[in-house]
Design a protein around this motif. Structure first.
Motif, PDB file in Angstrom:
ATOM      1  N   LEU A 138      -3.976   1.136  10.322  1.00 10.87           N
ATOM      2  CA  LEU A 138      -2.609   1.381   9.866  1.00 10.87           C
ATOM      3  C   LEU A 138      -2.382   2.820   9.416  1.00 10.87           C
ATOM      4  CD1 LEU A 138      -1.809  -1.885   7.854  1.00 10.87           C
ATOM      5  CD2 LEU A 138      -1.370  -1.373  10.264  1.00 10.87           C
ATOM      6  N   GLU A 139      -3.463   3.495   8.989  1.00 13.24           N
ATOM      7  CA  GLU A 139      -3.331   4.866   8.486  1.00 13.24           C
ATOM      8  C   GLU A 139      -3.155   5.887   9.600  1.00 13.24           C
ATOM      9  OE1 GLU A 139      -5.802   2.856   7.805  1.00 13.24           O
ATOM     10  OE2 GLU A 139      -5.550   2.314   5.687  1.00 13.24           O
ATOM     11  N   THR A 140      -3.338   5.475  10.863  1.00  9.83           N
ATOM     12  CA  THR A 140      -3.255   6.411  11.974  1.00  9.83           C
ATOM     13  C   THR A 140      -1.892   7.098  12.008  1.00  9.83           C
ATOM     14  OG1 THR A 140      -4.705   4.984  13.284  1.00  9.83           O
ATOM     15  CG2 THR A 140      -3.484   6.669  14.483  1.00  9.83           C
ATOM     16  N   GLY A 141      -1.917   8.438  12.009  1.00  5.32           N
ATOM     17  CA  GLY A 141      -0.667   9.192  12.063  1.00  5.32           C
ATOM     18  C   GLY A 141       0.066   9.284  10.743  1.00  5.32           C
ATOM     19  N   GLN A 142      -0.533   8.752   9.678  1.00  7.20           N
ATOM     20  CA  GLN A 142       0.144   8.755   8.387  1.00  7.20           C
ATOM     21  C   GLN A 142      -0.278   9.901   7.476  1.00  7.20           C
ATOM     22  OE1 GLN A 142       2.621   6.976   7.731  1.00  7.20           O
ATOM     23  NE2 GLN A 142       2.453   4.851   8.385  1.00  7.20           N
ATOM     24  N   SER A 143      -1.227  10.741   7.959  1.00  6.73           N
ATOM     25  CA  SER A 143      -1.700  11.827   7.097  1.00  6.73           C
ATOM     26  C   SER A 143      -0.599  12.860   6.906  1.00  6.73           C
ATOM     27  CB  SER A 143      -2.936  12.496   7.718  1.00  6.73           C
ATOM     28  OG  SER A 143      -2.625  12.973   9.009  1.00  6.73           O
ATOM     29  N   ASP A 144      -0.681  13.581   5.802  1.00  4.00           N
ATOM     30  CA  ASP A 144       0.295  14.616   5.522  1.00  4.00           C
ATOM     31  C   ASP A 144       0.174  15.727   6.561  1.00  4.00           C
ATOM     32  OD1 ASP A 144       1.136  13.280   3.251  1.00  4.00           O
ATOM     33  OD2 ASP A 144      -0.405  14.223   2.004  1.00  4.00           O
ATOM     34  N   PRO A 145       1.301  16.373   6.918  1.00  8.65           N
ATOM     35  CA  PRO A 145       1.220  17.459   7.902  1.00  8.65           C
ATOM     36  C   PRO A 145       0.365  18.604   7.391  1.00  8.65           C
ATOM     37  CG  PRO A 145       3.379  17.402   6.845  1.00  8.65           C
ATOM     38  CD  PRO A 145       2.660  16.147   6.444  1.00  8.65           C
ATOM     39  N   THR A 146      -0.377  19.211   8.302  1.00  7.72           N
ATOM     40  CA  THR A 146      -1.263  20.321   7.920  1.00  7.72           C
ATOM     41  C   THR A 146      -0.427  21.537   7.542  1.00  7.72           C
ATOM     42  OG1 THR A 146      -2.887  19.523   9.514  1.00  7.72           O
ATOM     43  CG2 THR A 146      -3.166  21.778   8.700  1.00  7.72           C
ATOM     44  N   PRO A 147      -0.653  22.104   6.364  1.00  2.23           N
ATOM     45  CA  PRO A 147       0.127  23.283   5.974  1.00  2.23           C
ATOM     46  C   PRO A 147      -0.206  24.457   6.884  1.00  2.23           C
ATOM     47  CG  PRO A 147      -1.662  22.890   4.418  1.00  2.23           C
ATOM     48  CD  PRO A 147      -1.626  21.706   5.329  1.00  2.23           C
ATOM     49  N   PRO A 148       0.755  25.348   7.091  1.00  5.40           N
ATOM     50  CA  PRO A 148       0.496  26.485   7.981  1.00  5.40           C
ATOM     51  C   PRO A 148      -0.544  27.430   7.397  1.00  5.40           C
ATOM     52  CG  PRO A 148       2.570  26.770   6.805  1.00  5.40           C
ATOM     53  CD  PRO A 148       2.102  25.384   6.501  1.00  5.40           C
ATOM     54  N   ARG A 168       7.877   5.749   7.897  1.00  4.71           N
ATOM     55  CA  ARG A 168       6.460   5.485   7.627  1.00  4.71           C
ATOM     56  C   ARG A 168       6.104   4.034   7.953  1.00  4.71           C
ATOM     57  NH1 ARG A 168       6.507   7.500   2.977  1.00  4.71           N
ATOM     58  NH2 ARG A 168       6.088   5.802   1.526  1.00  4.71           N
ATOM     59  N   ALA A 169       7.015   3.111   7.606  1.00  2.00           N
ATOM     60  CA  ALA A 169       6.774   1.701   7.917  1.00  2.00           C
ATOM     61  C   ALA A 169       6.742   1.477   9.423  1.00  2.00           C
ATOM     62  CB  ALA A 169       7.860   0.840   7.279  1.00  2.00           C
ATOM     63  N   ALA A 170       7.627   2.176  10.170  1.00  2.00           N
ATOM     64  CA  ALA A 170       7.656   2.023  11.624  1.00  2.00           C
ATOM     65  C   ALA A 170       6.334   2.461  12.254  1.00  2.00           C
ATOM     66  CB  ALA A 170       8.814   2.826  12.206  1.00  2.00           C
ATOM     67  N   ILE A 171       5.778   3.542  11.735  1.00  2.00           N
ATOM     68  CA  ILE A 171       4.471   3.998  12.238  1.00  2.00           C
ATOM     69  C   ILE A 171       3.416   2.942  11.970  1.00  2.00           C
ATOM     70  CG2 ILE A 171       2.652   5.726  11.917  1.00  2.00           C
ATOM     71  CD1 ILE A 171       4.881   7.755  11.271  1.00  2.00           C
ATOM     72  N   SER A 172       3.427   2.356  10.789  1.00  2.00           N
ATOM     73  CA  SER A 172       2.448   1.325  10.446  1.00  2.00           C
ATOM     74  C   SER A 172       2.609   0.085  11.320  1.00  2.00           C
ATOM     75  CB  SER A 172       2.574   0.935   8.967  1.00  2.00           C
ATOM     76  OG  SER A 172       2.173   1.998   8.136  1.00  2.00           O
ATOM     77  N   ASP A 190       0.855  -1.175   0.000  1.00  2.00           N
ATOM     78  CA  ASP A 190       0.000   0.000   0.000  1.00  2.00           C
ATOM     79  C   ASP A 190       0.899   1.235   0.000  1.00  2.00           C
ATOM     80  OD1 ASP A 190      -2.840   1.238   0.682  1.00  2.00           O
ATOM     81  OD2 ASP A 190      -1.385   2.198   2.018  1.00  2.00           O
ATOM     82  N   ALA A 191       0.590   2.209  -0.831  1.00  2.00           N
ATOM     83  CA  ALA A 191       1.472   3.366  -1.009  1.00  2.00           C
ATOM     84  C   ALA A 191       1.653   4.165   0.273  1.00  2.00           C
ATOM     85  CB  ALA A 191       0.942   4.266  -2.118  1.00  2.00           C
ATOM     86  N   LYS A 192       0.601   4.262   1.095  1.00  2.00           N
ATOM     87  CA  LYS A 192       0.685   5.089   2.301  1.00  2.00           C
ATOM     88  C   LYS A 192       1.229   4.323   3.494  1.00  2.00           C
ATOM     89  CE  LYS A 192      -2.206   8.414   3.372  1.00  2.00           C
ATOM     90  NZ  LYS A 192      -3.403   9.193   3.794  1.00  2.00           N
ATOM     91  N   THR A 193       0.730   3.100   3.714  1.00  2.00           N
ATOM     92  CA  THR A 193       1.087   2.368   4.935  1.00  2.00           C
ATOM     93  C   THR A 193       2.254   1.408   4.741  1.00  2.00           C
ATOM     94  OG1 THR A 193      -0.444   0.539   4.481  1.00  2.00           O
ATOM     95  CG2 THR A 193      -1.321   2.476   5.646  1.00  2.00           C
ATOM     96  N   LEU A 194       2.608   1.107   3.488  1.00  2.00           N
ATOM     97  CA  LEU A 194       3.672   0.159   3.157  1.00  2.00           C
ATOM     98  C   LEU A 194       3.374  -1.254   3.653  1.00  2.00           C
ATOM     99  CD1 LEU A 194       6.776   2.446   3.764  1.00  2.00           C
ATOM    100  CD2 LEU A 194       5.702   1.849   1.596  1.00  2.00           C
TER     101      LEU A 194
END
Length: 361
Positions: free
Chosen positions: A283-293, A269-273, A236-240
């Motif tokens: 698995l997607e928890t915490g994987q979202s892109d950072p919120t732009p300022p 990213r894999a460690a987070i998953s 999976d591209a996001k969670t690996l």
């Protein structure tokens, strides 16, 4: 799989770019966190994914890189003095005795080709030539690395493709029969496709030939246990995560040969998953892109007065003659005063195009 930790950073990047003692310091930091590193454990030979899971590991991350060199698929490349770049650099970086002839031809145009050529100069290659089938503008190697290679005496022959390796009666390569190329329409990579020029064949003499046309992962070790997609591990591209619960993959074995930065980011990213998997979270928890300022309107941006232009601080660099004498680090880091002076320089954006990157910085 190897007897040293660090993967391609240890065996693929020469010491003049990444000193092994610096890498060893970082690896020791990982060990100090409590990570156990077992060496000489090759997937498919000494261990299997299934065996690891049966021995009690709840999650497995496969990150075996892309250490296999692609074949040129031309006659004569099995000669003993025709080397694969990844294997050549591995022997150089681990201190194995390796010799090159006075005339060295390196086939390829990426960073591995540049590293192989610069390493060959340090091993006694007097006439080192890179043969690349496209123009220099299409070379995927970092521009600075190309310039460094030239400064150290490496020649670059563009629009040249090897067609056959000529060997003598002892089976040793004596050079390459090449053909001139011209550039046509862009291919799937976005670069212009090289097309052979009829009747333009010529010969390049070489005592050692190094192939650096690309890398691939050890698909033979993976095929029985890990799902592959076009020769690379399918995730999976996001969670690996792979299709097998608890089995993850990251780095060059997934995305193909890339940068160290990309692989480090994929490892994080894999460690987070993996952490999410073990904790029972999605698995997607915490994987979202950072919120732009949130940026203020341009009318509220305070314009600073003009600054005095100060020159960029350049690190001390070895002369080319000193550099090719060994594998010592060629570019030194900035000293403290130079680093402070560099950090105090203005971010000169040039004419304002309302891109607002200055606000983000």
């Amino acid at each position: 799989a190897l007897g040293v930790a660090g993967g391609m950073l240890r065996t693929g990047i020469p010491g003049y770019r990444l000193p092994p003692e610096i890498l060893a310091h970082d690896v020791q930091g990982i060990r100090d966190l409590g990570v156990e590193i077992r060496l000489n454990q090759r997937l498919g030979r000494d261990i299997t994914v299934d065996g690891l899971r049966k021995s009690g590991f709840d999650a497995v991350l496969v990150a075996i890189g892309a250490h296999e060199s692609r074949k040129m698929e031309i006659p004569g490349e099995d000669a003993t003095n025709v080397l694969e770049a990844t294997g050549f650099l591995r022997e150089v970086n681990t201190g194995q005795p390796i010799r090159v002839g006075k005339r060295v031809a390196v086939v390829g145009g990426g960073n591995v080709a540049i590293d192989a050529a610069r390493a060959a100069r340090r091993l006694g290659g007097e006439q080192v030539t890179i043969l690349y089938r496209r123009s220099e503008a299409e070379m995927p190697a970092i521009r600075e690395e190309i310039d460094r290679a030239r400064e150290e005496g490496v020649r670059i022959q563009i629009l040249t493709a090897p067609a056959r390796i000529k060997t003598d009666d002892k089976g040793l390569a004596t050079g390459l029969e090449c053909i001139r190329m011209e550039l046509g329409e862009p291919d799937e990579s976005g670069r212009r496709r090289p097309i052979p020029v009829k009747g333009s064949e010529f010969f390049v003499e070489a005592d050692t030939i190094i192939s650096a046309i690309g890398q691939e992962t050890d698909s033979a070790a993976l095929a029985r246990e890990v799902p592959l997609r076009k020769g690379w591990i399918a995730t999976d591209a996001k969670t690996l995560a792979t299709a097998t619960p608890g089995l993850f993959a990251a780095g060059d074995a997934v995305a193909g040969p890339g940068t160290v930065t990309d692989s480090m980011a994929a490892g994080r990213r894999a460690a987070i998953s993996v952490d999410n998997f073990l904790a029972g979270r999605p698995l997607e928890t915490g994987q979202s892109d950072p919120t732009p300022p949130t940026l203020p309107p341009l009318s509220q941006v305070r314009i600073r007065p003009a600054r005095v232009k100060t020159p960029r601080q350049e690190p001390v660099r070895m002369s080319p003659a000193q550099a090719v004498a060994g594998f010592a680090e060629t570019d030194r880091v900035l000293d403290e005063m130079s680093a402070l002076a560099e950090s105090a320089r203005c971010l000169e954006c040039g004419l304002c195009s309302d891109c607002r990157q200055c606000e983000t910085v």
